[in-house]
Design a protein around this motif. Structure first.
Motif, PDB file in Angstrom:
ATOM      1  N   GLY A  94       0.842  -1.190   0.000  1.00 55.42           N
ATOM      2  CA  GLY A  94       0.000   0.000   0.000  1.00 55.42           C
ATOM      3  C   GLY A  94       0.878   1.241   0.000  1.00 55.42           C
ATOM      4  N   GLY A  95       0.224   2.404   0.013  1.00 50.83           N
ATOM      5  CA  GLY A  95       0.959   3.656  -0.187  1.00 50.83           C
ATOM      6  C   GLY A  95       1.964   3.995   0.883  1.00 50.83           C
ATOM      7  N   THR A  96       1.635   3.758   2.160  1.00 55.48           N
ATOM      8  CA  THR A  96       2.478   4.322   3.214  1.00 55.48           C
ATOM      9  C   THR A  96       3.000   3.272   4.196  1.00 55.48           C
ATOM     10  N   ILE A  97       2.893   2.006   3.820  1.00 50.17           N
ATOM     11  CA  ILE A  97       3.386   0.953   4.720  1.00 50.17           C
ATOM     12  C   ILE A  97       4.385   0.046   3.995  1.00 50.17           C
ATOM     13  N   PHE A  98       5.469  -0.234   4.682  1.00 55.08           N
ATOM     14  CA  PHE A  98       6.450  -1.187   4.163  1.00 55.08           C
ATOM     15  C   PHE A  98       6.475  -2.402   5.081  1.00 55.08           C
ATOM     16  N   GLN A  99       6.878  -3.537   4.504  1.00 55.91           N
ATOM     17  CA  GLN A  99       7.048  -4.723   5.336  1.00 55.91           C
ATOM     18  C   GLN A  99       8.510  -5.147   5.269  1.00 55.91           C
ATOM     19  N   LEU A 100       9.045  -5.526   6.412  1.00 55.00           N
ATOM     20  CA  LEU A 100      10.430  -5.999   6.420  1.00 55.00           C
ATOM     21  C   LEU A 100      10.444  -7.429   5.878  1.00 55.00           C
ATOM     22  N   VAL A 101      11.164  -7.635   4.793  1.00 53.96           N
ATOM     23  CA  VAL A 101      11.234  -8.959   4.188  1.00 53.96           C
ATOM     24  C   VAL A 101      12.391  -9.741   4.798  1.00 53.96           C
ATOM     25  N   LYS A 102      13.493  -9.014   4.966  1.00 47.08           N
ATOM     26  CA  LYS A 102      14.711  -9.674   5.425  1.00 47.08           C
ATOM     27  C   LYS A 102      15.424  -8.720   6.368  1.00 47.08           C
ATOM     28  N   LYS A 103      15.846  -9.204   7.515  1.00 43.29           N
ATOM     29  CA  LYS A 103      16.579  -8.339   8.456  1.00 43.29           C
ATOM     30  C   LYS A 103      17.923  -7.934   7.862  1.00 43.29           C
ATOM     31  N   ILE A 104      18.317  -6.695   8.129  1.00 39.73           N
ATOM     32  CA  ILE A 104      19.665  -6.273   7.717  1.00 39.73           C
ATOM     33  C   ILE A 104      20.653  -6.942   8.655  1.00 39.73           C
ATOM     34  N   GLU A 105      21.594  -7.694   8.096  1.00 38.22           N
ATOM     35  CA  GLU A 105      22.538  -8.428   8.937  1.00 38.22           C
ATOM     36  C   GLU A 105      23.702  -7.536   9.341  1.00 38.22           C
ATOM     37  N   ILE A 106      23.938  -7.476  10.631  1.00 44.17           N
ATOM     38  CA  ILE A 106      25.058  -6.668  11.117  1.00 44.17           C
ATOM     39  C   ILE A 106      26.286  -7.572  11.255  1.00 44.17           C
TER      40      ILE A 106
END
Ligand SMILES: [Zn+2]
Length: 398
Positions: free
Chosen positions: A361-373
């Motif tokens: 949708g216009g204003t929502i994102f979903q995290l698909v994959k965690k950024i690995e530190i």
């Protein structure tokens, strides 16, 4: 100055290529007055400097308008002739008595009134902004053109840009940002486009130079620039920069290091997804590595795959950082509708292309994959290598 009036009200503009004899005749038969203050001026026809008018007595005018270098006078003369050749109605050193300002050239184009300022010497940011504001309030489009001799190239495509230089920034109708400059010594325009800062002072840019005879006004107002960037080169410089400042951090940088340390992060163990260029990051004075780390801390650090991120929250967090002066914004008054959050959105869309986020949708994102530190230097190097291999094509288009 290059423009004066005769006692009978005729304007004599030295922007035209008058012969010396003609000017000698004028000088012997006319008296000249300054269009700004009305005092007497004399016509100087020396061999060293270009022909110009000079106030007989000192005064404010002399201080303001007679400190121009030959480079400046010659530059504005060439720019004026260039406009006239294109049949664009133009006045050299037009004095607007209402705002008491005298742009180097005033011209009319497509129903709009422009104030061209060819700026070769240092001017305080305050005066720059004050003049720009007065133009905008009185229906002029300000067009600041930098003297090309002020461009400080460190290496090919790598520049030092001061906050004053950034004031020259314009946006074309193709939504590209650029700095126009002109050099009267070789009669070339030099356009700085695709500006990608990796630090407060340094940036990569495309430097495009072409002779004035081959350019129309439209090519200067709306140049077509190719956005390309050598990402690995950019990244190398950004890393070197981080290393340099970490030895002697400023109080703000200390605060940053301390905060990320509290989140278990380390400047030298940041993942490749944090601190990369997006087209409009030039609106943000704070280097990408820092503002993107704040973004990560404020919005992503505690999320699991599948969790949602609301754009409104991201914007609110970003504005909080600005308010606390942890993220600093550049002030470009020529770009009235400047919005630094656009850079953040560009970054989120870049993360989507990298497979980290997905827009729902216009204003929502979903995290698909965690950024690995990464936990060690070796891990970090390995992560970077794979990242660049996979995303090479995507990153070269930034
Ligand atoms: Zn005067």
């Amino acid at each position: 100055m290059l423009t004066a009036k005769t006692k009978t009200g005729k304007t004599i503009c030295l922007g035209y290529d008058y012969k010396r004899e003609t000017l000698l005749y004028f000088r012997n038969n006319e008296e000249f007055i300054c269009p700004v203050c009305g005092e007497s001026v004399s016509l100087k026809l020396g061999n060293q400097r270009i022909f110009h008018f000079s106030h007989k007595k000192g005064g404010v005018c002399r201080e303001v308008y007679e400190n121009e270098s030959v480079y400046h006078m010659e530059g504005k003369r060439q720019l004026y002739q260039w406009l006239i050749r294109q049949r664009i109605p133009s006045s050299l050193e037009y004095y607007d008595s209402e705002i008491k300002q005298r742009p180097d050239i005033m011209f009319k184009h497509n129903g709009m009134k422009y104030a061209l300022e060819y700026q070769c010497s240092a001017l305080s940011e305050e005066s720059f902004l004050k003049r720009t504001q007065a133009y905008l309030q009185h229906g002029y489009i300000p067009l600041w053109i930098m003297g090309s001799k002020n461009i400080k190239t460190k290496r090919k495509n790598l520049l030092t840009l001061s906050s004053f230089d950034y004031l020259f920034l314009r946006e074309s109708r193709h939504h590209q940002f650029f700095i126009p400059s002109y050099c009267p010594e070789n009669s070339h325009f030099v356009i700085l486009g695709s500006i990608q800062p990796y630090s407060t002072k340094n940036a990569f840019a495309q430097i495009c130079s072409f002779p004035i005879n081959l350019a129309g006004l439209d090519e200067i107002l709306h140049p077509k620039l190719i956005n390309q960037l050598n990402f690995s080169q950019w990244n190398q410089e950004a890393e070197r920069y981080n290393l340099n400042w970490s030895f002697h951090p400023s109080p703000e940088q200390k605060r940053f290091l301390y905060e990320i340390y509290n989140y278990g992060l380390n400047l030298f163990l940041l993942p490749p997804e944090i601190g990369f260029p997006v087209p409009q990051s030039l609106h943000i004075l704070t280097p990408p590595a820092i503002w993107q780390t704040y973004l990560y801390i404020d919005n992503f650090i505690n999320l699991k795959a599948g969790d949602s991120i609301r754009l409104n929250d991201v914007e609110r967090n970003f504005n909080k950082r600005i308010k606390k002066k942890e993220i600093l914004i550049r002030n470009h008054l020529q770009l009235i509708e400047q919005n630094p959050f656009v850079a953040v959105k560009e970054y989120l869309f870049q993360l989507e292309k990298l497979g980290i986020l997905k827009q729902k949708g216009g204003t929502i994102f979903q995290l698909v994959k965690k950024i690995e530190i990464p936990k060690s230097n070796r891990e970090r190097e390995e992560q970077r290598r794979i990242f660049f291999q996979i995303n090479q094509k995507l990153l070269s288009k930034v």
